[in-house]
Design a protein around this motif. Structure first.
Motif, PDB file in Angstrom:
ATOM      1  N   SER A  59     -12.321 104.303  98.123  1.00 55.57           N
ATOM      2  CA  SER A  59     -11.510 103.314  97.414  1.00 55.57           C
ATOM      3  C   SER A  59     -10.296 102.931  98.254  1.00 55.57           C
ATOM      4  CB  SER A  59     -11.062 103.872  96.056  1.00 55.57           C
ATOM      5  OG  SER A  59     -10.363 105.098  96.230  1.00 55.57           O
ATOM      6  N   ALA A  63     -11.479  99.381 101.708  1.00 59.60           N
ATOM      7  CA  ALA A  63     -12.731 100.082 101.412  1.00 59.60           C
ATOM      8  C   ALA A  63     -13.948  99.310 101.913  1.00 59.60           C
ATOM      9  CB  ALA A  63     -12.838 100.337  99.906  1.00 59.60           C
ATOM     10  N   ASP A 107     -12.735  96.929  95.945  1.00 62.88           N
ATOM     11  CA  ASP A 107     -12.021  97.994  96.663  1.00 62.88           C
ATOM     12  C   ASP A 107     -12.539  99.390  96.300  1.00 62.88           C
ATOM     13  OD1 ASP A 107     -11.155  98.112  94.058  1.00 62.88           O
ATOM     14  OD2 ASP A 107      -9.000  98.132  94.537  1.00 62.88           O
ATOM     15  N   ARG A 108     -13.799  99.462  95.791  1.00 61.14           N
ATOM     16  CA  ARG A 108     -14.327 100.761  95.386  1.00 61.14           C
ATOM     17  C   ARG A 108     -15.844 100.821  95.587  1.00 61.14           C
ATOM     18  NH1 ARG A 108     -12.366 100.666  90.758  1.00 61.14           N
ATOM     19  NH2 ARG A 108     -14.061 100.955  89.273  1.00 61.14           N
TER      20      ARG A 108
END
Length: 358
Positions: A59, A63, A107-108
């Protein structure tokens, strides 16, 4: 060092499963027999404990850039809820591991890695993270995992486990109630995976057993994946067998700006490789096994990576890594089985048609 045990270990023992070490875990190889369990998945539905698999959460702001840096496939243009298959490679094009990447958000990302490679992969993932604005979480001990596989898998998920999954298409997932539910499978059949904490996994397992769903061991997991030409790390992929050699170039996106191993793999794609993974069908009932020599005109040209007498098609077949000059379909070869040689023909690596739900 003692092997680890999954959260379902006591339940496997209670069912009389044959337990054997695999990837650092004591795992069920079979409960009744491999043929029955294999056919249950091909014809109805079976459940596998795959809690030995590893999970890493990536994350942070960079990422996506980081995952693309360590991964041969491209995650930049996929929507949230999509899963992508590919490899992590060394600079020379050899494979660190093959894995699934789940895009949870921009972002994960959730990485699912092979049990036998968890420690090696985690070290590699950490080493490559230097200079990236990301956070890495090793979550392997937080998740158990069930794989529900077969043409009746959707019905079992909906009616037995009460988990809504009809809207999931192939290689998609959703997060719900502290668990992840995905639709991928490694058997050639429709199938789902449930990632959850130990208590939930044990509860779902009990519900499946009460409903009469067949428990399946790693023995038939191997026969099932082999029949549809899916690779197993350590056999068809390794630090010495690149994705190009294995015929998995479709999962190597050379149009990406960069990733580890790109130059070596681009060179292999352009110039060719000296070894290729092929299928071979024997003209006999003899069974080729991992490591057996493949010959042409009495000379060793390679070796078997996986071989079986297939349960679904009743043929003696194998995948083998052989000299590229002999890899054309229809090439006649021989396989050394103990002190005898048996004739065979190079064929496609998929010995049985896949039945995934698209």
């Amino acid at each position: 060092m003692d092997n680890k045990q999954t959260c379902l270990y006591d339940k496997h023992v209670a069912l009389g499963a044959l337990i054997s070490p695999f990837g650092g875990f004591d795992m069920p190889i079979q409960y009744t027999n491999i043929v029955d369990e294999h056919n249950a998945v091909r014809q109805h539905c079976g459940v596998f404990d795959v809690s030995h698999m590893g999970e890493v959460l990536v994350s942070g702001k960079e990422a996506e850039r980081y995952v693309n840096h360590i991964f041969t496939n491209d995650v930049s243009n996929i929507p949230e809820g999509k899963i992508v298959y590919g490899m992590m490679c060394y600079e020379n094009g050899g494979v660190v591991d093959d894995l699934l990447v789940y895009k949870m958000a921009a972002d994960r990302f959730f990485l699912v890695i092979n049990a036998a490679n968890i420690d090696k992969d985690w070290e590699w993932i950490q080493q490559q993270a230097k200079g990236f604005d990301i956070t890495l979480n090793h979550q392997s001990d937080q998740y158990g995992e069930l794989a529900i596989q077969g043409p009746e898998a959707e019905k079992v998920m909906e009616e037995v486990l009460r988990i809504p999954c009809k809207e999931l298409t192939f290689y998609t997932f959703k997060c719900m109630d502290d668990m992840i539910v995905s639709r991928t499978g490694y058997t050639g059949e429709d199938g789902f995976e449930i990632y959850a904490g130990a208590d939930a996994i044990r509860r779902y397992w009990d519900q499946l057993m009460a409903a009469g769903v067949k428990p399946c061991g790693l023995g038939c997991r191997d026969t099932l994946r082999f029949e549809v030409g899916l690779p197993l790390y350590g056999d068809e992929l390794s630090e010495n067998i690149s994705p190009i050699m294995a015929g998995l170039g479709i999962f190597v996106k050379l149009d990406k700006a960069e990733f580890i191993g790109k130059e070596a793999l681009a060179r292999q794609k352009t110039e060719g490789v000296d070894k290729k993974l092929v299928g071979i069908e024997l003209h006999d009932k003899a069974i080729p096994r991992h490591g057996y020599a493949v010959l042409k005109d009495g000379n060793v040209i390679g070796e078997v990576t996986t071989g079986y007498h297939t349960i679904s098609t009743d043929k003696s077949v194998c995948m083998a890594l052989i000299d590229s000059q002999y890899a054309a379909l229809g090439t006649e070869v021989e396989i050394q089985i103990r002190k005898k040689t048996f004739p065979g023909t190079v064929c496609k690596k998929r010995f049985y048609d896949k039945h995934y739900k698209k």
